[in-house]
Design a protein around this motif. Structure first.
Motif, PDB file in Angstrom:
ATOM      1  N   ILE A  90       0.877  -1.183   0.000  1.00  0.00           N
ATOM      2  CA  ILE A  90       0.000   0.000   0.000  1.00  0.00           C
ATOM      3  C   ILE A  90       0.908   1.225   0.000  1.00  0.00           C
ATOM      4  O   ILE A  90       1.293   1.732   1.056  1.00  0.00           O
TER       5      ILE A  90
ATOM      6  N   PHE B 272      -0.038   2.531  -5.256  1.00  0.00           N
ATOM      7  CA  PHE B 272      -1.348   1.918  -5.015  1.00  0.00           C
ATOM      8  C   PHE B 272      -2.452   2.972  -5.120  1.00  0.00           C
ATOM      9  O   PHE B 272      -3.436   2.794  -5.846  1.00  0.00           O
ATOM     10  N   TYR B 273      -2.281   4.075  -4.405  1.00  0.00           N
ATOM     11  CA  TYR B 273      -3.322   5.117  -4.433  1.00  0.00           C
ATOM     12  C   TYR B 273      -3.401   5.773  -5.808  1.00  0.00           C
ATOM     13  O   TYR B 273      -4.478   6.045  -6.328  1.00  0.00           O
TER      14      TYR B 273
ATOM     15  N   LEU C  47      -5.428   3.746  -8.219  1.00  0.00           N
ATOM     16  CA  LEU C  47      -6.884   3.886  -8.053  1.00  0.00           C
ATOM     17  C   LEU C  47      -7.377   5.120  -8.806  1.00  0.00           C
ATOM     18  O   LEU C  47      -8.437   5.100  -9.448  1.00  0.00           O
TER      19      LEU C  47
ATOM     20  N   GLU D  13      -9.826   5.277 -12.273  1.00  0.00           N
ATOM     21  CA  GLU D  13     -11.022   6.125 -12.344  1.00  0.00           C
ATOM     22  C   GLU D  13     -10.964   7.017 -13.586  1.00  0.00           C
ATOM     23  O   GLU D  13     -11.959   7.177 -14.294  1.00  0.00           O
TER      24      GLU D  13
ATOM     25  N   LYS E 182     -12.072   5.645 -17.025  1.00  0.00           N
ATOM     26  CA  LYS E 182     -13.513   5.542 -17.331  1.00  0.00           C
ATOM     27  C   LYS E 182     -13.971   6.683 -18.235  1.00  0.00           C
ATOM     28  O   LYS E 182     -15.028   6.598 -18.849  1.00  0.00           O
TER      29      LYS E 182
ATOM     30  N   ILE F 111      -9.011   7.173   2.832  1.00  0.00           N
ATOM     31  CA  ILE F 111      -9.437   7.651   1.510  1.00  0.00           C
ATOM     32  C   ILE F 111     -10.739   8.428   1.665  1.00  0.00           C
ATOM     33  O   ILE F 111     -11.742   7.897   2.149  1.00  0.00           O
TER      34      ILE F 111
ATOM     35  N   SER G 233     -11.956  10.416  -1.129  1.00  0.00           N
ATOM     36  CA  SER G 233     -12.610  10.517  -2.440  1.00  0.00           C
ATOM     37  C   SER G 233     -11.691  10.035  -3.547  1.00  0.00           C
ATOM     38  O   SER G 233     -10.465  10.097  -3.415  1.00  0.00           O
ATOM     39  N   ILE G 234     -12.307   9.533  -4.597  1.00  0.00           N
ATOM     40  CA  ILE G 234     -11.615   9.197  -5.850  1.00  0.00           C
ATOM     41  C   ILE G 234     -12.490   9.751  -6.966  1.00  0.00           C
ATOM     42  O   ILE G 234     -13.651   9.364  -7.090  1.00  0.00           O
TER      43      ILE G 234
ATOM     44  N   MET H 230     -16.543   8.190  -7.552  1.00  0.00           N
ATOM     45  CA  MET H 230     -16.631   6.816  -7.055  1.00  0.00           C
ATOM     46  C   MET H 230     -17.044   6.817  -5.595  1.00  0.00           C
ATOM     47  O   MET H 230     -16.574   7.636  -4.809  1.00  0.00           O
TER      48      MET H 230
ATOM     49  N   ILE I  84     -16.871   5.476  -1.953  1.00  0.00           N
ATOM     50  CA  ILE I  84     -15.921   4.747  -1.101  1.00  0.00           C
ATOM     51  C   ILE I  84     -16.733   4.116   0.032  1.00  0.00           C
ATOM     52  O   ILE I  84     -16.937   4.730   1.077  1.00  0.00           O
TER      53      ILE I  84
ATOM     54  N   PHE J  92     -16.432  -1.015  -1.929  1.00  0.00           N
ATOM     55  CA  PHE J  92     -15.155  -0.563  -2.482  1.00  0.00           C
ATOM     56  C   PHE J  92     -13.996  -1.314  -1.829  1.00  0.00           C
ATOM     57  O   PHE J  92     -13.135  -1.883  -2.519  1.00  0.00           O
ATOM     58  N   TYR J  93     -13.977  -1.361  -0.504  1.00  0.00           N
ATOM     59  CA  TYR J  93     -12.876  -2.039   0.195  1.00  0.00           C
ATOM     60  C   TYR J  93     -12.930  -3.551  -0.032  1.00  0.00           C
ATOM     61  O   TYR J  93     -11.909  -4.208  -0.237  1.00  0.00           O
TER      62      TYR J  93
ATOM     63  N   GLY K 115      -9.584   4.639   9.639  1.00  0.00           N
ATOM     64  CA  GLY K 115     -10.032   4.373   8.273  1.00  0.00           C
ATOM     65  C   GLY K 115      -8.922   4.262   7.254  1.00  0.00           C
ATOM     66  O   GLY K 115      -9.188   4.148   6.054  1.00  0.00           O
ATOM     67  N   LYS K 116      -7.684   4.282   7.684  1.00  0.00           N
ATOM     68  CA  LYS K 116      -6.567   4.127   6.737  1.00  0.00           C
ATOM     69  C   LYS K 116      -6.369   2.649   6.391  1.00  0.00           C
ATOM     70  O   LYS K 116      -6.416   1.779   7.270  1.00  0.00           O
ATOM     71  N   ILE K 117      -6.108   2.358   5.114  1.00  0.00           N
ATOM     72  CA  ILE K 117      -5.827   0.981   4.714  1.00  0.00           C
ATOM     73  C   ILE K 117      -4.461   0.578   5.249  1.00  0.00           C
ATOM     74  O   ILE K 117      -3.450   1.219   4.944  1.00  0.00           O
ATOM     75  N   LEU K 118      -4.433  -0.478   6.044  1.00  0.00           N
ATOM     76  CA  LEU K 118      -3.155  -0.981   6.569  1.00  0.00           C
ATOM     77  C   LEU K 118      -2.609  -2.121   5.734  1.00  0.00           C
ATOM     78  O   LEU K 118      -1.395  -2.285   5.620  1.00  0.00           O
ATOM     79  N   SER K 119      -3.491  -2.935   5.185  1.00  0.00           N
ATOM     80  CA  SER K 119      -3.021  -4.119   4.461  1.00  0.00           C
ATOM     81  C   SER K 119      -4.114  -4.681   3.571  1.00  0.00           C
ATOM     82  O   SER K 119      -5.306  -4.513   3.837  1.00  0.00           O
ATOM     83  N   ILE K 120      -3.686  -5.317   2.494  1.00  0.00           N
ATOM     84  CA  ILE K 120      -4.562  -6.095   1.618  1.00  0.00           C
ATOM     85  C   ILE K 120      -3.806  -7.389   1.340  1.00  0.00           C
ATOM     86  O   ILE K 120      -2.699  -7.355   0.788  1.00  0.00           O
TER      87      ILE K 120
END
Lengths: 345, 345
Positions: A3, A7-8, A11, A15, A18, A40, A42-43, B1, B3, B7-8, B38-43
């Motif tokens: 991440i 990664f960001y 995304l 978007e 599209k 996150i 907004s995207i 988009m 979120i 989405f996650y 709310g931060k993404i730590l891992s996928i």
């Protein structure tokens, strides 16, 4: 999965794709906002020339996500969104990060500069997919950096691919050869693509300067070649054909507000910047010197009809995405012209 | 988009697809952890049966992201990771959210229950793509909910698609028909797929119980059909053929530790759970009654060789992803079996 900034950024790139082609003459641009804690918010992406830039929409959506203030969603003019944010931001973007696939613009054009908005809202960091090197708006990154905002250029290949068409139509012209096939390459024998694919094609027709089509397609398919599925404009048409006689009851000749040229030369394309070719591989072979990318709509069907064939031709997939039931795939060649790989049997 | 939870969840689903088929006999499962802000730590995703479940890997990676403590990355056994987390978590997951594409397991199997790990680490919320309805490990969601953890079942169609093969091989069997083509459907005349696609196919061959291939392919291609690109096991092979005589110098017959059956019946497949068929559409037509999904590797090339053709057959794209230079597309039919749409000309 890692991440990280890419990664960001990816995304935001997805978007923006599209709306590929639909932002003409502007570039497709996407953005993403992280709040000061890394969430996150907004995207978003630029959707249409004249409408707000990606950064403005992304920040607008982030503002709504943080505040729940729906009033900002009513605003469609870039300047109004800028002003609303200035009056209401309440420093909520302090410490936030914005990702943008293309360097923020840095001048007063049709809209106020995005660089100024990002600076005034006190973002802590800006991550840029690719530098803007052309036109009046360059220098956004340097501007932001000068105000102590951490400004990182990623120089992402995917961000470069995203704007390649823009760079070409801005400088000179970009020509995309579009066709639709079933999974096994079969074409013809009725409508191939799903309604969502056809709507996207009509959206593209609404934007392009000129459509090129082969004489044989016109005679056999008797097409209309307008943008009726999206109530858009019908593009001007160049029928590339040695024979100049066509049955004038073919619908494309009756669409109002369009010019139709019937010519056996491609000289006319020099007057246009964004051109879409719709046709078969015979036409592709005839004009491969001019074609920049292929765009293939693949429907998940297998059938036994005519199939496009070329001598062995190798491309690079630039991007793919689902459009309704179908896949759309953008292709180019690596480090050489399409001409060098397009050879009919 | 937007979120939102989907989405996650979709980010976790995409990650799990990278290991589709490779987790056999386990399901492919992906996960994502958000910290309390709310931060993404891992996928992460489950990679291989016997190795830690998706939830364990996702939480391990999230722990590393929060603490920078590399020691946990040295641990490969699920129980060791559980224990390390219990001793070192320091309540850093209080308020955190975990997304998992499949309901967490709830029993001591080869690994301790994921539900217990999530509960003991004091996650605030669990978002589940699809409920686990089979086997010994069901009830994870109810267990977590009983401890006051907010537990949401999304019942995502994409999460269901992801485990459909697992549900079938667990109950009975799953048969995927795999082939490789160029963009225009052309097959043969040399290697079609990129090295990354071929490695993935070899990884699949290492996992499947049985490969089915047509007699003609064996005679013409003289294949080895092993997993040498990934140093994996060579699958047992059923050559589906009326003629029983084959040149025994064809390499596949000399691969050690494999059984080769030459039969004109498909009865033998009833002894197996995960079967991959590699062949042409003639073979597909012969065994379409048994085939569940298609898996197509599409190389970005156009050539004029033989092309697979069927009567009009319509599928649904289940998923697509890039594998090296190629696309891989998973297809099924909607609400009917493949037999009903597979018809040779």
């Amino acid at each position: 999965m890692i991440i990280d900034d890419n990664f960001y950024l990816n995304l935001a790139i997805d978007e923006a794709w599209k709306f590929w082609g639909l932002t003409y003459p502007n570039p497709p641009v996407g953005g993403l906002v992280l709040d000061r804690n890394g969430k996150i918010l907004s995207i978003s992406a630029h959707k249409k020339a004249g409408e707000p830039h990606s950064e403005v929409l992304t920040i607008r959506d982030a503002y709504f996500s943080l505040t729940g203030d729906r009033d900002i969603l009513e605003l469609s003019k870039s300047e109004d969104i800028h002003n609303y944010l200035y009056q209401n931001h309440n420093t909520i973007f302090e410490g936030a990060t914005i990702y943008t696939t293309l360097e923020p613009c840095n001048h007063y054009g049709k809209t106020p500069p995005c660089s100024l908005l990002i600076k005034n809202l006190k973002f802590a960091q800006v991550v840029i997919g690719v530098a803007d090197t052309l036109g009046d708006g360059v220098g956004g990154g340097e501007f932001l950096n000068g105000y102590g905002i951490q400004t990182d250029f990623i120089e992402s290949q995917r961000a470069k691919d995203l704007i390649e068409a823009f760079q070409m139509w801005q400088k000179d012209r970009f020509i995309v050869f579009k066709y639709a096939q079933r999974l096994n390459g079969s074409i013809g024998n009725g409508i191939v693509s799903s309604i969502d694919s056809r709507k996207y094609v009509h959206q593209l027709r609404d934007k392009i300067d000129l459509m090129v089509i082969g004489g044989n397609s016109v005679r056999v398919d008797r097409p209309t070649l307008d943008s009726r599925l999206v109530n858009g404009k019908a593009p001007d048409i160049l029928i590339y054909s040695k024979a100049k006689e066509f049955d004038r009851t073919i619908p494309l000749f009756s669409v109002p507000n369009r010019k139709v040229y019937i010519e056996d030369s491609l000289e006319r394309i020099q007057n246009y910047n964004f051109i879409m070719v719709e046709g078969g591989f015979g036409l592709l072979d005839s004009i491969a010197d001019e074609v920049d990318w292929l765009m293939v709509f693949v429907s998940p069907q297998i059938a036994s009809t005519e199939i496009f064939q070329l001598q062995n031709s190798k491309f690079r997939i630039v991007h793919q995405r689902r459009v309704g039931e179908d896949l759309v795939i953008w292709l180019k060649t690596n480090d050489q012209d399409i001409r060098s790989v397009i050879k009919l049997n």
